[in-house]
Write a protein that holds these residues in place. Structure first.
Motif, PDB file in Angstrom:
ATOM      1  N   VAL A 175      20.735 -57.889  19.907  1.00 46.05           N
ATOM      2  CA  VAL A 175      19.160 -57.857  19.816  1.00 46.05           C
ATOM      3  C   VAL A 175      18.567 -57.456  18.680  1.00 46.05           C
ATOM      4  CG1 VAL A 175      19.312 -57.376  22.396  1.00 46.05           C
ATOM      5  CG2 VAL A 175      19.076 -55.337  20.607  1.00 46.05           C
ATOM      6  N   VAL A 176      19.257 -56.546  17.904  1.00 48.61           N
ATOM      7  CA  VAL A 176      18.622 -56.157  16.470  1.00 48.61           C
ATOM      8  C   VAL A 176      18.679 -57.390  15.683  1.00 48.61           C
ATOM      9  CG1 VAL A 176      18.872 -54.698  14.281  1.00 48.61           C
ATOM     10  CG2 VAL A 176      19.191 -53.804  16.845  1.00 48.61           C
ATOM     11  N   ASP A 177      19.698 -58.010  15.337  1.00 47.65           N
ATOM     12  CA  ASP A 177      19.447 -59.449  14.750  1.00 47.65           C
ATOM     13  C   ASP A 177      18.484 -60.451  15.051  1.00 47.65           C
ATOM     14  OD1 ASP A 177      21.566 -58.330  12.985  1.00 47.65           O
ATOM     15  OD2 ASP A 177      23.031 -59.798  13.891  1.00 47.65           O
ATOM     16  N   ALA A 178      18.339 -60.580  16.433  1.00 47.99           N
ATOM     17  CA  ALA A 178      17.387 -61.593  16.684  1.00 47.99           C
ATOM     18  C   ALA A 178      15.989 -61.113  16.820  1.00 47.99           C
ATOM     19  CB  ALA A 178      17.537 -61.750  18.638  1.00 47.99           C
ATOM     20  N   VAL A 179      15.696 -59.764  16.649  1.00 48.49           N
ATOM     21  CA  VAL A 179      14.263 -59.389  16.447  1.00 48.49           C
ATOM     22  C   VAL A 179      14.150 -59.525  14.877  1.00 48.49           C
ATOM     23  CG1 VAL A 179      12.908 -57.237  16.152  1.00 48.49           C
ATOM     24  CG2 VAL A 179      13.852 -57.923  18.402  1.00 48.49           C
ATOM     25  N   ALA A 180      15.171 -59.153  14.144  1.00 41.84           N
ATOM     26  CA  ALA A 180      14.983 -59.177  12.651  1.00 41.84           C
ATOM     27  C   ALA A 180      14.771 -60.826  12.082  1.00 41.84           C
ATOM     28  CB  ALA A 180      16.247 -58.574  11.831  1.00 41.84           C
ATOM     29  N   THR A 181      15.430 -61.521  12.940  1.00 37.59           N
ATOM     30  CA  THR A 181      15.058 -63.090  12.417  1.00 37.59           C
ATOM     31  C   THR A 181      13.591 -63.289  12.856  1.00 37.59           C
ATOM     32  OG1 THR A 181      17.332 -63.676  13.217  1.00 37.59           O
ATOM     33  CG2 THR A 181      15.515 -65.371  13.197  1.00 37.59           C
ATOM     34  N   VAL A 182      12.750 -62.853  13.882  1.00 41.01           N
ATOM     35  CA  VAL A 182      11.569 -62.957  14.274  1.00 41.01           C
ATOM     36  C   VAL A 182      10.727 -62.301  12.968  1.00 41.01           C
ATOM     37  CG1 VAL A 182       9.617 -62.656  15.892  1.00 41.01           C
ATOM     38  CG2 VAL A 182      11.922 -63.084  16.537  1.00 41.01           C
ATOM     39  N   GLU A 183      11.159 -61.187  12.675  1.00 42.97           N
ATOM     40  CA  GLU A 183      10.382 -60.140  11.593  1.00 42.97           C
ATOM     41  C   GLU A 183      10.294 -61.029  10.244  1.00 42.97           C
ATOM     42  OE1 GLU A 183      12.546 -56.603  11.819  1.00 42.97           O
ATOM     43  OE2 GLU A 183      10.979 -55.498  12.975  1.00 42.97           O
ATOM     44  N   ASP A 184      11.367 -61.698  10.185  1.00 39.84           N
ATOM     45  CA  ASP A 184      11.381 -62.358   8.656  1.00 39.84           C
ATOM     46  C   ASP A 184      10.637 -63.637   8.472  1.00 39.84           C
ATOM     47  OD1 ASP A 184      13.151 -60.284   7.576  1.00 39.84           O
ATOM     48  OD2 ASP A 184      14.862 -61.466   8.343  1.00 39.84           O
ATOM     49  N   PHE A 185      10.485 -64.177   9.514  1.00 43.73           N
ATOM     50  CA  PHE A 185       9.552 -65.365   9.559  1.00 43.73           C
ATOM     51  C   PHE A 185       8.107 -65.065   9.127  1.00 43.73           C
ATOM     52  CE2 PHE A 185       7.671 -69.319  11.261  1.00 43.73           C
ATOM     53  CZ  PHE A 185       8.404 -70.066  10.629  1.00 43.73           C
TER      54      PHE A 185
END
Ligand code: SD4
Length: 291
Positions: free
Chosen positions: A32-42
């Protein structure tokens, strides 16, 4: 049984990678943390992380939270300025005994002390939006923008552990220091591996009035299906606010129980969410107001 569910279509890329990780037996916290971080980075998502829209003062103040459903530990940051990936700071805070929710300068100082990256989170694109909005509202005074797209992601791993993570820049043109529901336990997120988890998106001022995510998990614990819990909480809150307060903002939720069954509800015309489980191939759903 593994599963993952997220608010809004923007989570698709992150969910795709994390679904593969969960299917391969990776831990739910990382997923879940990696999936949210992917959205944050975009940078083009205007309501989460890098590229998020600013406060009325022109600063990008970010909110994020993480909760571990096994231990009930949570960590959250609010009004965090210029630190990359607020969700990773929230996750790190969930491992501390105290100081679970840090805001503003204190959150930033703690993040820097732990080696998190100092990064300007205001993009040129967000700045242009801000300037345009300032010009548009010059005569009328600035007011919060009712658009919203907080990312909230719930995961379940093959061992039955669950986690939830949220991240948002909150309402565009919010006051400096304003917190919405997203970093507030029980409102923007809640997770208990013995039952399930829920997360919300919409107008935080209204979602907080119903302790929305906790209430959904409580109803699932009492025997409701995720869909029944989501529908009943959203529409009872909407009715209550309409009759008692005279208006209601956008309210949308997703939830999942520890069997990988899921639900979603919204009081807006169309709300998108992304799901994948061991039984449900990766799908973007568009759910419509049912009430
Ligand atoms: C908040 N719930 O800060 C958030 C806003 C949002 O989708 O973007 N929700 O109130």
């Amino acid at each position: 049984m593994w599963g993952i569910i997220a608010t809004w279509r923007m989570a698709l890329e992150g969910v795709t990678e994390s679904a593969t990780a969960l299917a391969a037996g990776k831990p739910v916290s990382t997923a879940v943390v990696d999936a949210v971080a992917t959205v944050e980075d975009f940078p083009f998502y205007k309501s989460v992380g890098y590229g998020g829209l600013p406060t009325e003062n022109g600063d990008v103040e970010l909110d994020a939270a993480y909760m571990d459903g096994d231990t009930l530990a949570f960590g959250a940051v609010g009004n965090l300025v210029d630190i990359a990936n607020p969700i990773r700071v929230a996750h790190a805070l969930s491992r501390q005994r105290y100081n679970s929710l840090l805001v503003g300068q204190g959150a930033r100082e703690w993040a820097l002390s732990q080696g998190f990256t100092d990064k300007t989170m205001l993009t040129d694109r967000a700045l242009q939006h801000y300037r345009k909005r300032c010009r548009e509202t010059l005569d009328k005074g600035l007011s919060p923008y009712n658009g919203h797209d907080t990312v909230g992601i719930i995961g379940l791993d093959n061992h039955g552990s669950m986690s939830v993570a949220t991240s948002t820049s909150g309402l565009f043109m919010k006051k400096r220091g304003r917190l919405g529901d997203s970093p507030i336990i029980g409102s923007g997120f809640y997770c208990d591996s013995e039952t399930g988890a829920a997360t919300a998106t919409g107008v935080g001022e209204d979602l907080m009035k119903g302790c929305t995510s906790y209430e959904i998990v409580r109803r699932m614990a009492q025997g409701m299906t995720p869909q029944q819990a989501a529908d009943s909480v959203v529409f009872e809150l909407e009715d209550k606010l309409m009759s008692r307060f005279g208006r209601v903002g956008d309210l949308s939720v997703v939830c999942m129980n520890n069997k990988g069954e899921f639900g979603a509800a919204t009081n807006i015309k169309t709300f998108s969410f992304v799901v994948a489980t061991a039984r449900q191939p990766l799908t973007v759903f568009r759910t419509e107001r049912q009430h």
